[in-house]
Motif scaffolding. Structure first.
Motif, PDB file in Angstrom:
ATOM      1  N   THR A  18       0.828  -1.192   0.000  1.00 51.94           N
ATOM      2  CA  THR A  18       0.000   0.000   0.000  1.00 51.94           C
ATOM      3  C   THR A  18       0.867   1.249   0.000  1.00 51.94           C
ATOM      4  N   SER A  20       1.038   3.382   2.271  1.00 50.00           N
ATOM      5  CA  SER A  20       1.493   3.678   3.631  1.00 50.00           C
ATOM      6  C   SER A  20       2.611   2.737   4.081  1.00 50.00           C
ATOM      7  N   ASN A  21       3.322   2.156   3.108  1.00 50.38           N
ATOM      8  CA  ASN A  21       4.431   1.238   3.406  1.00 50.38           C
ATOM      9  C   ASN A  21       3.973   0.006   4.205  1.00 50.38           C
ATOM     10  N   THR A  22       2.725  -0.385   4.002  1.00 49.57           N
ATOM     11  CA  THR A  22       2.181  -1.572   4.641  1.00 49.57           C
ATOM     12  C   THR A  22       1.951  -2.649   3.587  1.00 49.57           C
ATOM     13  N   HIS A  46      -1.980  -7.516   7.735  1.00 46.88           N
ATOM     14  CA  HIS A  46      -1.344  -6.235   7.427  1.00 46.88           C
ATOM     15  C   HIS A  46       0.015  -6.199   8.131  1.00 46.88           C
ATOM     16  N   ARG A  48       3.887  -4.252   8.542  1.00 47.06           N
ATOM     17  CA  ARG A  48       4.704  -3.052   8.322  1.00 47.06           C
ATOM     18  C   ARG A  48       6.082  -3.276   8.928  1.00 47.06           C
TER      19      ARG A  48
END
Length: 202
Positions: A18, A20-22, A46, A48
């Protein structure tokens, strides 16, 4: 951490990144076993920087321990929300999309009783419609399903009677069209199908 479910060809997993660096991963898990049945779940995780941020189930079902090929694919919709194409315990080909407003996964039927072992790939077209490519080994047909509206999917045959051995790896968007890749069984080579107007060109 959930136990990953096994399958004859290994545990399938699909991953997207994504903004958002996820990273979002989709895979099947075993949630429990009773007598000869297994409680399966379609898990969404999810991640990260190597750490699990959250886990959820997009679907879950009972299934006898044999005759199940849990293949799936994951894609982000135009709004950046995850969606999946997968096969459930009845062999139904399904699509599920995450609704961020309700935090619920909404699942739709694409094709009832799809052939077990039919590989699939998920993407979105230039009009933001979900598309699923499915190889039906029983019908020997490579099919392109398009989500025209909610709970309504139209079928477009890409190729019939091909010698694909069942592996449809990706649907790749290029410009306003797609490229579809499959492995041919007799020639041991990669087949590529591109959309030209309303026709599929090999």
């Amino acid at each position: 951490v959930w136990e990953l479910a096994g399958s004859p060809l290994g545990t399938p997993i699909a991953v997207e990144n994504t903004a958002s660096n996820t990273s979002i991963a989709a895979y099947f898990v075993t949630l429990g076993i009773t007598h000869s049945n297994v409680y399966w779940g379609v898990a969404i995780e999810h991640i990260r920087h190597g750490h699990t941020m959250s886990q959820e189930l997009a679907d879950c079902f009972w299934k006898p321990t044999d005759h199940f090929a849990p293949w799936l694919d994951l894609a982000l919709d135009p709004a950046g929300n995850p969606s999946i194409a997968y096969q459930n315990e009845n062999g139904d080909l399904r699509y599920a999309q995450y609704d961020p407003g309700t935090s619920v996964w909404n699942s739709e039927l694409i094709l009832p009783q799809a052939t077990n072992g039919s590989w699939r790939a998920l993407a979105y077209d230039s009009a933001d419609r979900a598309v699923v490519v499915n190889w039906d080994a029983a019908a020997s047909q490579l099919s392109f399903w398009r989500r025209d509206v909610a709970d309504s999917w139209s079928l477009h045959t890409i190729a019939a009677g091909t010698d694909l051995q069942g592996n449809v790896d990706v649907v790749k968007i290029h410009g306003s069209g797609f490229e579809i890749y499959g492995a041919a069984g007799t020639t041991n080579a990669i087949r590529t199908y591109s959309l030209s107007g309303s026709d599929w060109i090999e």
